[in-house]
Design an enzyme around this catalytic site. Structure first.
Site, PDB file in Angstrom:
ATOM      1  N   ASN A 179      -4.162  -6.235   9.936  1.00  0.00           N
ATOM      2  CA  ASN A 179      -4.727  -4.906  10.229  1.00  0.00           C
ATOM      3  C   ASN A 179      -5.741  -4.595   9.131  1.00  0.00           C
ATOM      4  OD1 ASN A 179      -5.289  -2.232  10.690  1.00  0.00           O
ATOM      5  ND2 ASN A 179      -3.221  -1.484  10.262  1.00  0.00           N
ATOM      6  N   TRP A 180      -7.006  -4.716   9.489  1.00  0.00           N
ATOM      7  CA  TRP A 180      -8.063  -4.510   8.480  1.00  0.00           C
ATOM      8  C   TRP A 180      -8.239  -3.047   8.096  1.00  0.00           C
ATOM      9  CZ3 TRP A 180     -12.928  -7.938  10.019  1.00  0.00           C
ATOM     10  CH2 TRP A 180     -12.530  -9.284  10.030  1.00  0.00           C
ATOM     11  N   LYS A 181      -7.660  -2.152   8.891  1.00  0.00           N
ATOM     12  CA  LYS A 181      -7.845  -0.710   8.661  1.00  0.00           C
ATOM     13  C   LYS A 181      -9.347  -0.391   8.569  1.00  0.00           C
ATOM     14  CE  LYS A 181      -3.255  -0.564   6.701  1.00  0.00           C
ATOM     15  NZ  LYS A 181      -2.297   0.014   5.767  1.00  0.00           N
TER      16      LYS A 181
ATOM     17  N   HIS B 129       0.251   3.654  14.493  1.00  0.00           N
ATOM     18  CA  HIS B 129       0.338   3.345  13.059  1.00  0.00           C
ATOM     19  C   HIS B 129       0.625   4.641  12.292  1.00  0.00           C
ATOM     20  CE1 HIS B 129      -0.615   2.110   9.005  1.00  0.00           C
ATOM     21  NE2 HIS B 129      -0.495   0.865   9.422  1.00  0.00           N
TER      22      HIS B 129
ATOM     23  N   GLU C  39      -0.437   5.769   9.596  1.00  0.00           N
ATOM     24  CA  GLU C  39      -1.617   6.464   9.072  1.00  0.00           C
ATOM     25  C   GLU C  39      -2.247   7.337  10.146  1.00  0.00           C
ATOM     26  OE1 GLU C  39      -3.581   2.979   7.587  1.00  0.00           O
ATOM     27  OE2 GLU C  39      -2.117   2.822   5.958  1.00  0.00           O
TER      28      GLU C  39
ATOM     29  N   SER D 250       3.274  -4.112   2.439  1.00  0.00           N
ATOM     30  CA  SER D 250       3.154  -4.905   1.206  1.00  0.00           C
ATOM     31  C   SER D 250       3.569  -6.365   1.394  1.00  0.00           C
ATOM     32  CB  SER D 250       3.943  -4.259   0.066  1.00  0.00           C
ATOM     33  OG  SER D 250       3.397  -2.980  -0.254  1.00  0.00           O
TER      34      SER D 250
HETATM   35  P1  13P Z   1      -0.198  -3.225   3.471  1.00  0.00           P
HETATM   36  O1  13P Z   1       0.083  -4.656   3.852  1.00  0.00           O
HETATM   37  O2  13P Z   1      -1.502  -3.043   2.781  1.00  0.00           O
HETATM   38  O3  13P Z   1       0.972  -2.620   2.745  1.00  0.00           O
HETATM   39  O4  13P Z   1      -0.349  -2.408   4.837  1.00  0.00           O
HETATM   40  C1  13P Z   1       0.634  -2.551   5.815  1.00  0.00           C
HETATM   41  C2  13P Z   1       0.144  -1.914   7.051  1.00  0.00           C
HETATM   42  O5  13P Z   1       0.057  -0.699   7.155  1.00  0.00           O
HETATM   43  C3  13P Z   1      -0.234  -2.800   8.160  1.00  0.00           C
HETATM   44  O6  13P Z   1      -0.424  -2.086   9.343  1.00  0.00           O
END
Ligand code: 13P
Length: 253
Positions: free
Chosen positions: A9-11, A95, A97, A214
């Site tokens: 997930n590149w966000k 998600h 977020e 993480s």
């Molecule tokens: P991280 O791997 O940066 O903790 O993010 C996890 C995440 O939200 C994947 O969707």
């Protein structure tokens, strides 16, 4: 047997075509060569088509990070399932977020899950408790509720096609992953338990459930040894070249 799946997930990163393509061109053939694990890239909308083109000769999957549930309409800034169908195969839904910052609710996630399946998109449905809920011992009840709400109204066949990502909020981007044993327990007891209640044990065993939060090249193997964990949804570590190594290690467990 459930085939593990690692999704990046590149966000809101690598959203420019030049930087996305520079990255994808460096990892695509190595990533493609890894057997036994499905691998998926979920870039921002602005580069979906370019990344789709760059990975066309490979078996790497492509996903979006959200979508609207309606096919079209007056929804400024939204992307419809019709727009995504044919361009990618997966879509991340719910998600944390987006639940926190974009008004995603259990109800809107459920609508989106139905819409995704209706357009042959595989939903990757995110669930996860926050730190306060975790410390108050509410994880089981809260996650069970999120899973039941997300899958409400699906047929058994549709439920079996969904992917669920267990992403505890306190583990996202913190460097503090859940322990593999805890992830295994929540996925096995809580998430598969909630699926089994509505859709039966066979469906609960068919659904692929990832861990996210993480995850990196160092800790992925420990998660993959857990019988209930079918891969990972990776944020920060999916933006680095050693994402390839992460996936290789996942495949070698
Ligand atoms: P991280 O791997 O940066 O903790 O993010 C996890 C995440 O939200 C994947 O969707």
């Amino acid at each position: 047997m459930r085939q593990p799946i690692i999704a990046g997930n590149w966000k809101m990163h690598l959203g420019r075509v030049d930087e996305a393509l520079a990255f994808v061109r460096r990892i695509r053939y190595q990533l493609n060569g890894i057997e036994g694990v499905d691998r998926v890239l979920c870039p921002p909308f602005t580069v979906l088509a370019s990344v789709a083109e760059a990975i066309r000769p490979t078996r790497i999957g492509l996903g979006a990070q959200t979508m609207h549930w309606e096919e079209q309409g007056a929804h400024t800034g939204e992307i419809s399932p019709m727009a995504l169908a044919g361009l990618c195969q997966y879509v991340i839904l719910g998600h944390s977020e987006r639940r926190a910052a974009n008004n995603e609710s259990d109800d809107s996630v459920n609508r989106k899950v139905h819409a995704a399946l209706a357009h042959d998109l595989t939903p990757i449905i995110c669930v996860g408790e926050d730190l306060a809920q975790n410390e108050a011992g509410q994880t089981h009840e809260f996650i069970g509720g999120q899973v039941r709400a997300a899958l409400a109204g699906l047929t058994v066949e549709q439920a079996a096609q969904c992917i669920i990502a267990y992403e505890p909020l306190w583990a996202i981007g913190t460097g503090k992953a859940a322990t593999p044993a805890d992830a295994n327990r929540v996925i096995g007891l809580t998430i598969r338990g909630a699926i089994a209640e509505t859709f039966g044990e066979a469906t609960a065993q068919a659904v692929r459930v990832q861990y996210g939060g993480s995850v990196n090249a160092e800790n992925i193997a420990a998660f993959m040894t857990m019988p209930e964990v079918d891969g990972a949804l990776v944020g920060g570590a999916s933006l680095k070249l050693d994402f390839v190594e992460l996936v290789q290690r996942a495949a070698s467990v």
